[in-house]
Design an enzyme around this catalytic site. Structure first.
Site, PDB file in Angstrom:
ATOM      1  N   ASN A   9      20.648 -21.579  20.066  1.00 21.39           N
ATOM      2  CA  ASN A   9      19.699 -22.690  19.956  1.00 21.39           C
ATOM      3  C   ASN A   9      20.013 -23.460  18.670  1.00 21.39           C
ATOM      4  O   ASN A   9      19.710 -22.984  17.577  1.00 21.39           O
ATOM      5  CB  ASN A   9      18.270 -22.100  19.931  1.00 21.39           C
ATOM      6  N   LYS A  11      18.730 -26.186  17.615  1.00 21.78           N
ATOM      7  CA  LYS A  11      17.550 -26.874  17.069  1.00 21.78           C
ATOM      8  C   LYS A  11      17.911 -28.306  16.664  1.00 21.78           C
ATOM      9  O   LYS A  11      18.718 -28.945  17.319  1.00 21.78           O
ATOM     10  CB  LYS A  11      16.949 -26.062  15.913  1.00 21.78           C
ATOM     11  N   HIS A  97       9.403 -22.620  23.193  1.00 25.46           N
ATOM     12  CA  HIS A  97       9.936 -22.056  21.948  1.00 25.46           C
ATOM     13  C   HIS A  97       8.829 -22.072  20.894  1.00 25.46           C
ATOM     14  O   HIS A  97       7.988 -22.969  20.880  1.00 25.46           O
ATOM     15  CB  HIS A  97      11.142 -22.877  21.472  1.00 25.46           C
ATOM     16  N   GLU A  99       8.640 -22.980  17.936  1.00 35.33           N
ATOM     17  CA  GLU A  99       8.462 -24.214  17.156  1.00 35.33           C
ATOM     18  C   GLU A  99       7.749 -25.276  17.987  1.00 35.33           C
ATOM     19  O   GLU A  99       7.046 -26.127  17.453  1.00 35.33           O
ATOM     20  CB  GLU A  99       9.825 -24.692  16.639  1.00 35.33           C
ATOM     21  N   GLU A 169      10.491 -13.583  20.948  1.00 40.95           N
ATOM     22  CA  GLU A 169      10.835 -14.012  19.595  1.00 40.95           C
ATOM     23  C   GLU A 169       9.603 -13.917  18.699  1.00 40.95           C
ATOM     24  O   GLU A 169       8.765 -14.832  18.686  1.00 40.95           O
ATOM     25  CB  GLU A 169      11.319 -15.468  19.618  1.00 40.95           C
ATOM     26  N   GLY A 175      14.019 -17.528  11.655  1.00 43.58           N
ATOM     27  CA  GLY A 175      14.471 -18.290  10.497  1.00 43.58           C
ATOM     28  C   GLY A 175      14.050 -17.699   9.163  1.00 43.58           C
ATOM     29  O   GLY A 175      14.142 -18.356   8.128  1.00 43.58           O
ATOM     30  N   SER A 215      16.178 -14.164  13.677  1.00 42.46           N
ATOM     31  CA  SER A 215      17.135 -13.722  12.657  1.00 42.46           C
ATOM     32  C   SER A 215      18.207 -12.767  13.200  1.00 42.46           C
ATOM     33  O   SER A 215      18.573 -11.795  12.540  1.00 42.46           O
ATOM     34  CB  SER A 215      16.404 -13.112  11.453  1.00 42.46           C
TER      35      SER A 215
END
Ligand code: PGA
Length: 253
Positions: A9, A11, A97, A99, A169, A175, A215
């Site tokens: 991904n 992003k 996702h 985010e 996730e 991240g 991560s």
């Protein structure tokens, strides 16, 4: 039985040149194993989908989108439809996702419409679920995952569900450099597989791939992949460098 799946991904990263060179380097460095022993897909920003598709030409690496809108067409300024994704060579799309859930504000109901629209339009959705740090600390992890899975898949019959991949996730691991322990990942994946068996049937739940994300690095991939219910990884930061993404692909096989 379930072929490992490594997804990158990107992003809101890369530019016109770097997206193409990254795609070429990944295609070139993984040609001996992709397709046969592992599935690989990359998820570039919308505006580079076409050039990345060309750069992946003749490789077995699939193209995916990071998002889309569930309506087929119309007055939805700024949005992209499933048919548009197909048109530029996408096979996959992420849905929900973290985010999009926590920065953009997407709800379980919206994500459910996206999952359904993707399948109906011939795109394979990857439904992302995962708890916030506060939710884990408050022992809400199982409750949150259960809600996200049940609402995200609401109304989908067995035929449709076989097109779905799930990505677990944990938000606190995305991240941050903090990875879930292999046991934490396995526990969440097992919960998801049990939920799928409960909603559908055991046979179907055994076929659906469940990826871990948060991560993921070359150093922790093999250990995560050794877990019985971890079938692949969804990689953010470490997918932006060909070397590290290629090492993750090797470690996932
Ligand atoms: P990360 O991102 O690997 O940078 O933690 C994972 C993701 O958001 O899918």
């Amino acid at each position: 039985m379930r072929k490992p799946f490594v997804a990158g991904n990107w992003k809101m990263n890369t530019d016109g040149n770097s997206s193409v060179s990254l795609a070429k380097a990944i295609a070139c460095g993984s040609s001996n194993i992709v397709g046969r022993s592992v599935s690989v897909a990359v998820f570039p920003p919308f505006n580079y989908l076409t050039s990345v598709f060309k750069a992946l030409n003749k490789s077995n690496i699939a193209l995916g989108a990071q998002d889309f809108y569930f309506e087929p067409d119309g007055a939805f300024t700024g949005e992209i439809s499933v048919a548009m994704l197909k048109d530029v060579g996408c096979n996959y799309a992420l849905c929900g996702h973290s985010e999009r859930r926590h920065v953009i504000g997407e709800t379980d109901e919206l994500i459910n419409k996206k999952v359904d629209a993707a399948i109906s339009g011939g795109i394979l959705p990857i439904l992302c679920v995962g708890e916030l740090l506060d939710e884990r600390k408050a022992s809400q992890t199982n409750k949150v995952i259960t809600r996200q899975i049940k609402k995200g898949l609401a109304g989908l019959n067995a035929e449709k569900i076989s097109a779905v991949t799930i990505a677990y996730e944990p938000v606190w691991a995305i991240g941050t450099g903090l990875t879930a322990t292999p046991q934490q990942a396995q526990d969440a994946h097992k919960l998801i597989r049990n939920l799928l068996a409960e909603i559908y049937e055991a046979r179907l739940s055994e076929e659906i791939r469940i990826l871990y994300g948060g991560s993921v690095k070359p150093e922790n991939t093999a250990e995560l992949m050794q877990q019985q219910d971890v079938d692949g990884v969804l990689v953010g930061g470490a997918s932006l460098k060909a070397d590290s993404f290629l090492s993750i692909i090797q470690a996932a096989v």
